[in-house]
Enzyme design. Structure first.
Site, PDB file in Angstrom:
ATOM      1  N   CYS A 121       0.823  -1.205   0.000  1.00 29.95           N
ATOM      2  CA  CYS A 121       0.000   0.000   0.000  1.00 29.95           C
ATOM      3  C   CYS A 121       0.858   1.256   0.000  1.00 29.95           C
ATOM      4  O   CYS A 121       1.914   1.292   0.634  1.00 29.95           O
ATOM      5  CB  CYS A 121      -0.872   0.048   1.253  1.00 29.95           C
ATOM      6  SG  CYS A 121      -1.860  -1.413   1.579  1.00 29.95           S
ATOM      7  N   CYS A 122       0.380   2.263  -0.692  1.00 26.08           N
ATOM      8  CA  CYS A 122       0.903   3.621  -0.587  1.00 26.08           C
ATOM      9  C   CYS A 122      -0.250   4.549  -0.949  1.00 26.08           C
ATOM     10  O   CYS A 122      -1.362   4.081  -1.228  1.00 26.08           O
ATOM     11  CB  CYS A 122       2.147   3.840  -1.452  1.00 26.08           C
ATOM     12  SG  CYS A 122       1.879   3.825  -3.234  1.00 26.08           S
ATOM     13  N   TRP A 123      -0.023   5.844  -0.955  1.00 30.22           N
ATOM     14  CA  TRP A 123      -1.122   6.786  -1.124  1.00 30.22           C
ATOM     15  C   TRP A 123      -1.937   6.500  -2.381  1.00 30.22           C
ATOM     16  O   TRP A 123      -3.150   6.398  -2.333  1.00 30.22           O
ATOM     17  CB  TRP A 123      -0.588   8.215  -1.119  1.00 30.22           C
ATOM     18  CG  TRP A 123      -1.673   9.243  -1.020  1.00 30.22           C
ATOM     19  CD1 TRP A 123      -1.980  10.194  -1.941  1.00 30.22           C
ATOM     20  CD2 TRP A 123      -2.602   9.421   0.052  1.00 30.22           C
ATOM     21  NE1 TRP A 123      -3.042  10.948  -1.519  1.00 30.22           N
ATOM     22  CE2 TRP A 123      -3.445  10.493  -0.281  1.00 30.22           C
ATOM     23  CE3 TRP A 123      -2.808   8.777   1.262  1.00 30.22           C
ATOM     24  CZ2 TRP A 123      -4.475  10.936   0.544  1.00 30.22           C
ATOM     25  CZ3 TRP A 123      -3.831   9.210   2.086  1.00 30.22           C
ATOM     26  CH2 TRP A 123      -4.650  10.282   1.724  1.00 30.22           C
TER      27      TRP A 123
END
Length: 151
Positions: free
Chosen positions: A64-66
């Protein structure tokens, strides 16, 4: 199933992700901002989770990341990983079915709690296709991992 999970931020949706995976009976292996002392940079923690899949210490991973884009790019640089950025259940199902994806990439910005549940339901219900053309495409991607372009 052992699942490596990475995120560059500890957000409510990442805590929901960890809880949902554990509720489904998975052994969760956190990385990045989800594990005190780890490097939380998206490229570093996504690579760490992807490497667990590549070396067999995890069966799958969720990175996950933004936006989910950086996490998917970093994970896909690890040979043997087929990471798919999924923003809906249909894409998650197709990634598992047609691409035999072994890493799910999620956007922290776009993924709501209800959407997370739908994506995880589709991801874990999905089975890799046995269709010859689909298998040939996955085999071709495996060759690309080794710098080859011919089967």
């Amino acid at each position: 199933m052992r699942i490596a999970v990475s995120s560059d931020m500890d957000e409510p949706i990442t805590r929901s992700l960890l809880a949902a995976l554990r509720e489904r009976g998975h052994d969760v292996r956190p990385h990045g901002a989800l594990r005190p002392g780890d490097d939380p940079q998206w490229a570093v923690c996504s690579e760490a989770a992807a490497r667990e899949v590549a070396d067999g210490t995890a069966d799958q991973a969720v990175v996950c990341c933004w936006t989910g884009t950086g996490a998917s790019i970093a994970a896909n640089k690890v040979p043997g990983v087929r990471a798919a950025l999924c923003t809906d259940a249909y894409t998650a199902d197709g990634a598992r079915r047609w691409n035999d994806a072994n890493v799910l990439a999620l956007s922290l910005r776009l993924t709501s709690q209800p959407l997370l549940t739908e994506i995880l339901d589709a991801w874990f219900a999905g089975e890799p296709s046995t269709d010859a053309e689909d298998r040939q495409n996955v085999d071709r991607v495996r060759l690309l991992d080794h710098g080859k372009t011919r089967m």
